[in-house]
Design an enzyme around this catalytic site. Structure first.
Site, PDB file in Angstrom:
ATOM      1  N   SER A 113      76.236  22.535  75.308  1.00 27.98           N
ATOM      2  CA  SER A 113      76.947  21.261  75.159  1.00 27.98           C
ATOM      3  C   SER A 113      78.321  21.251  75.005  1.00 27.98           C
ATOM      4  O   SER A 113      79.017  22.044  74.431  1.00 27.98           O
ATOM      5  CB  SER A 113      76.508  20.560  73.552  1.00 27.98           C
ATOM      6  OG  SER A 113      75.113  20.627  73.608  1.00 27.98           O
ATOM      7  N   ASP A 155      79.793  29.054  85.675  1.00 27.84           N
ATOM      8  CA  ASP A 155      80.940  29.165  86.304  1.00 27.84           C
ATOM      9  C   ASP A 155      80.696  30.366  87.360  1.00 27.84           C
ATOM     10  O   ASP A 155      81.343  30.598  88.513  1.00 27.84           O
ATOM     11  CB  ASP A 155      82.075  29.346  85.421  1.00 27.84           C
ATOM     12  CG  ASP A 155      82.467  28.191  84.378  1.00 27.84           C
ATOM     13  OD1 ASP A 155      82.271  27.136  85.085  1.00 27.84           O
ATOM     14  OD2 ASP A 155      82.700  28.269  83.402  1.00 27.84           O
ATOM     15  N   HIS A 162      85.382  27.267  79.549  1.00 36.10           N
ATOM     16  CA  HIS A 162      84.467  26.342  80.304  1.00 36.10           C
ATOM     17  C   HIS A 162      85.140  25.116  80.520  1.00 36.10           C
ATOM     18  O   HIS A 162      84.719  24.071  79.943  1.00 36.10           O
ATOM     19  CB  HIS A 162      83.166  26.480  79.899  1.00 36.10           C
ATOM     20  CG  HIS A 162      82.208  25.780  80.499  1.00 36.10           C
ATOM     21  ND1 HIS A 162      81.931  26.106  82.126  1.00 36.10           N
ATOM     22  CD2 HIS A 162      81.634  24.297  80.642  1.00 36.10           C
ATOM     23  CE1 HIS A 162      81.240  24.919  82.455  1.00 36.10           C
ATOM     24  NE2 HIS A 162      80.940  23.877  81.672  1.00 36.10           N
TER      25      HIS A 162
HETATM   26  N1  LIG Z   1      77.866  24.783  79.754  1.00 35.46           N
HETATM   27  C1  LIG Z   1      77.889  24.228  80.820  1.00 35.46           C
HETATM   28  O1  LIG Z   1      78.172  24.904  81.994  1.00 35.46           O
HETATM   29  C2  LIG Z   1      77.258  22.787  80.759  1.00 35.46           C
HETATM   30  C3  LIG Z   1      76.669  22.541  82.183  1.00 35.46           C
HETATM   31  C4  LIG Z   1      76.232  21.253  82.616  1.00 35.46           C
HETATM   32  C5  LIG Z   1      76.112  20.338  81.375  1.00 35.46           C
HETATM   33  N2  LIG Z   1      76.673  20.626  79.946  1.00 35.46           N
HETATM   34  C6  LIG Z   1      76.616  19.904  78.760  1.00 35.46           C
HETATM   35  O2  LIG Z   1      75.348  19.726  78.260  1.00 35.46           O
HETATM   36  C7  LIG Z   1      75.078  18.558  77.712  1.00 35.46           C
HETATM   37  C8  LIG Z   1      73.947  17.694  77.898  1.00 35.46           C
HETATM   38  O3  LIG Z   1      73.857  17.598  79.412  1.00 35.46           O
HETATM   39  P1  LIG Z   1      72.710  16.710  79.978  1.00 35.46           P
HETATM   40  O4  LIG Z   1      73.076  16.430  81.425  1.00 35.46           O
HETATM   41  O5  LIG Z   1      71.526  17.420  79.776  1.00 35.46           O
HETATM   42  O6  LIG Z   1      72.599  15.414  79.072  1.00 35.46           O
HETATM   43  P2  LIG Z   1      71.396  14.337  78.806  1.00 35.46           P
HETATM   44  O7  LIG Z   1      72.010  13.101  78.285  1.00 35.46           O
HETATM   45  O8  LIG Z   1      70.657  14.316  80.170  1.00 35.46           O
HETATM   46  O9  LIG Z   1      70.674  14.930  77.883  1.00 35.46           O
HETATM   47  C9  LIG Z   1      70.878  15.208  76.363  1.00 35.46           C
HETATM   48  C10 LIG Z   1      69.859  15.388  75.564  1.00 35.46           C
HETATM   49  O10 LIG Z   1      70.215  15.706  74.409  1.00 35.46           O
HETATM   50  C11 LIG Z   1      69.670  14.611  73.386  1.00 35.46           C
HETATM   51  N3  LIG Z   1      70.071  14.758  72.029  1.00 35.46           N
HETATM   52  C12 LIG Z   1      71.311  14.247  71.593  1.00 35.46           C
HETATM   53  N4  LIG Z   1      71.503  14.489  70.359  1.00 35.46           N
HETATM   54  C13 LIG Z   1      70.413  15.325  70.063  1.00 35.46           C
HETATM   55  C14 LIG Z   1      70.020  15.727  68.673  1.00 35.46           C
HETATM   56  N5  LIG Z   1      71.011  15.814  67.535  1.00 35.46           N
HETATM   57  N6  LIG Z   1      68.943  16.587  68.781  1.00 35.46           N
HETATM   58  C15 LIG Z   1      68.321  16.704  69.675  1.00 35.46           C
HETATM   59  N7  LIG Z   1      68.409  16.100  71.195  1.00 35.46           N
HETATM   60  C16 LIG Z   1      69.612  15.280  71.060  1.00 35.46           C
HETATM   61  C17 LIG Z   1      69.491  13.425  74.348  1.00 35.46           C
HETATM   62  O11 LIG Z   1      68.797  12.521  73.640  1.00 35.46           O
HETATM   63  C18 LIG Z   1      69.360  13.753  75.457  1.00 35.46           C
HETATM   64  O12 LIG Z   1      67.794  13.905  75.894  1.00 35.46           O
HETATM   65  C19 LIG Z   1      76.610  17.824  77.977  1.00 35.46           C
HETATM   66  O13 LIG Z   1      77.324  17.770  76.799  1.00 35.46           O
HETATM   67  C20 LIG Z   1      76.985  18.360  79.287  1.00 35.46           C
HETATM   68  O14 LIG Z   1      78.387  18.209  79.140  1.00 35.46           O
HETATM   69  C21 LIG Z   1      77.274  21.958  79.862  1.00 35.46           C
HETATM   70  O1  LIG Z   2      81.296  19.310  84.546  1.00 32.31           O
HETATM   71  C1  LIG Z   2      80.637  18.887  83.426  1.00 32.31           C
HETATM   72  O2  LIG Z   2      80.975  18.131  82.660  1.00 32.31           O
HETATM   73  C2  LIG Z   2      79.236  19.663  82.926  1.00 32.31           C
HETATM   74  C3  LIG Z   2      79.372  21.087  82.961  1.00 32.31           C
HETATM   75  O3  LIG Z   2      80.552  21.518  82.177  1.00 32.31           O
HETATM   76  C4  LIG Z   2      79.514  21.823  84.392  1.00 32.31           C
HETATM   77  O4  LIG Z   2      80.526  22.651  84.628  1.00 32.31           O
HETATM   78  O5  LIG Z   2      78.925  21.309  85.299  1.00 32.31           O
END
Ligand SMILES: NC(=O)c1ccc[n+]([C@@H]2O[C@H](COP(=O)([O-])OP(=O)(O)OC[C@H]3O[C@@H](n4cnc5c(N)ncnc54)[C@H](O)[C@@H]3O)[C@@H](O)[C@H]2O)c1
Ligand SMILES: O=C(O)C[C@H](O)C(=O)O
Length: 338
Positions: free
Chosen positions: A119, A151, A178
């Site tokens: 997240s 990355d 990140h």
């Molecule tokens: N680290 C990385 O490289 C990276 C890459 C891509 C996305 N992300 C991050 O990952 C996160 C999720 O992205 P996504 O595209 O899957 O989003 P999304 O909205 O499709 O899915 C997130 C899910 O989390 C659920 N959720 C929210 N609060 C919750 C809780 N307390 N308990 C359980 N579930 C809960 C939501 O209902 C939803 O189903 C975002 O914050 C995004 O920025 C990080």
């Molecule tokens: O770019 C974003 O917000 C999601 C994730 O951290 C990524 O690198 O794809």
């Protein structure tokens, strides 16, 4: 080797679903517990028809305790993704509380679990998890990871696009954090003087693409979220690598991770003293207990030193913001929560 329980928090989401699908195929996982907001029982029912040994269960937020109890590893892709025009830090307001509450659940139900944070903003959400675990007296820096593998995955793809003679599986070292300028690719580490084959404009463009690869996807999805499939791939690669070391005892598994540098004081003391940073993404070798070794920052070029100089103050701000959020939360918690 006994297969273990892995919990995905946010399993019904864009990352959670394909990540669960990839993990369902692992012999190292006996039980995949899928936690959603209302429930993840539909996803669990669907996945449970796949004929691998791993059991799958679905849970809602009000069943967080049963979902987390007995967990060996907890992966957190719960929270809100970016829309065009937003930075990852813009997600802090919504995601900081979500991650804090999940970390509270982990401290209570599975304090010895490995915690893998996806997240955003990762630069701040990892300090949030660490601070919550600290406030409960159960923090082990070797067990909390921010997954920065995407990355590295992107850097490998983009390098191979620039020079097709380089296989896309070639590992590129990416350090820092990140988000934007905190993502620091060390292209000088690539073999055959790859970096010298680039003009300055090409080097700038490649570096920028690696730092802002996430924005490319956010823009292309036009408001429908950020990277999900490539993140699920990166998240599965990281999780399975960690399980290979912690469960199956495999040695020599290395992935990039954003970690608390106390996980390997010996190898990071000089870096910490020089930069004043507590958290940084570096290559990490996994062992039975999580981090077995943090690989030292390699010798960097002058170009890369300038990137590091830009990353460090931004990282400090992100880390302080995450830590302050928990100090503030704890100050306002009723006695019963402490
Ligand atoms: N680290 C990385 O490289 C990276 C890459 C891509 C996305 N992300 C991050 O990952 C996160 C999720 O992205 P996504 O595209 O899957 O989003 P999304 O909205 O499709 O899915 C997130 C899910 O989390 C659920 N959720 C929210 N609060 C919750 C809780 N307390 N308990 C359980 N579930 C809960 C939501 O209902 C939803 O189903 C975002 O914050 C995004 O920025 C990080
Ligand atoms: O770019 C974003 O917000 C999601 C994730 O951290 C990524 O690198 O794809």
């Amino acid at each position: 080797m006994s297969p273990v329980k892995v919990v995905i928090c946010g399993a019904a989401g864009g990352i959670g679903q394909p990540l669960s699908l990839l993990l369902k195929q692992s012999d190292l996982i006996a039980h995949l517990a899928l936690l959603g907001v209302v429930t993840a029982s539909g996803i669990a029912a669907d996945l449970s028809h796949i004929n691998t040994k791993c059991k799958v269960t679905g849970h809602g937020k009000d069943q967080i305790d049963e979902a987390l109890q007995g967990a060996h590893t907890v992966v957190i892709p719960a929270g809100v993704p970016r829309k065009p025009g937003m930075t990852r830090d813009d997600l802090f307001k919504l995601n900081a509380g979500i991650v804090r509450d999940l970390a509270e659940g982990i401290a209570k139900n599975c304090p010895k679990a490995f915690v893998l944070v996806i997240s955003n903003p990762v630069n701040s959400t990892v300090p949030i998890v660490c601070q919550v675990l600290k406030s409960h007296g159960v923090f082990n820096p070797s067990k909390v990871f921010g997954i920065s593998t995407l990355d590295v995955v992107r850097a490998s793809s983009f390098v191979s696009e620039v020079n097709p003679a380089i296989d896309p599986s070639t590992r590129v070292t990416v350090v820092g954090g990140h988000s934007g300028v905190t993502i620091v690719p060390l292209l000088s580490q690539l073999p055959n003087n790859f970096v010298d084959s680039l003009s300055r404009d090409q080097l700038d463009a490649l570096t920028h693409r690696i730092q802002y690869g996430g924005d490319e996807v956010v823009k292309a999805k036009k408001g429908a979220g950020s990277a999900t499939l490539s993140m699920a791939y990166a998240g599965a690669r990281f999780t399975l690598g960690l399980l290979q070391a912690t469960v199956a005892g495999k040695t020599g598994v290395v992935e990039s991770a954003y970690v608390h540098l106390d996980a390997d004081k010996e190898n990071t003391a000089a870096f910490k003293a020089k930069t004043g940073l507590d958290y940084f993404a570096l290559d990490v070798e996994f062992g039975r207990e999580g981090v077995s070794r943090i690989l030292k920052l390699p010798k960097v070029s002058r170009y890369e030193q300038a990137l590091l100089d830009a990353a460090i103050p931004e990282l400090k701000t992100n880390i302080a913001k995450g830590a302050a959020f928990i100090t503030d939360s704890v100050a306002h918690w009723p006695e019963a929560r402490l």
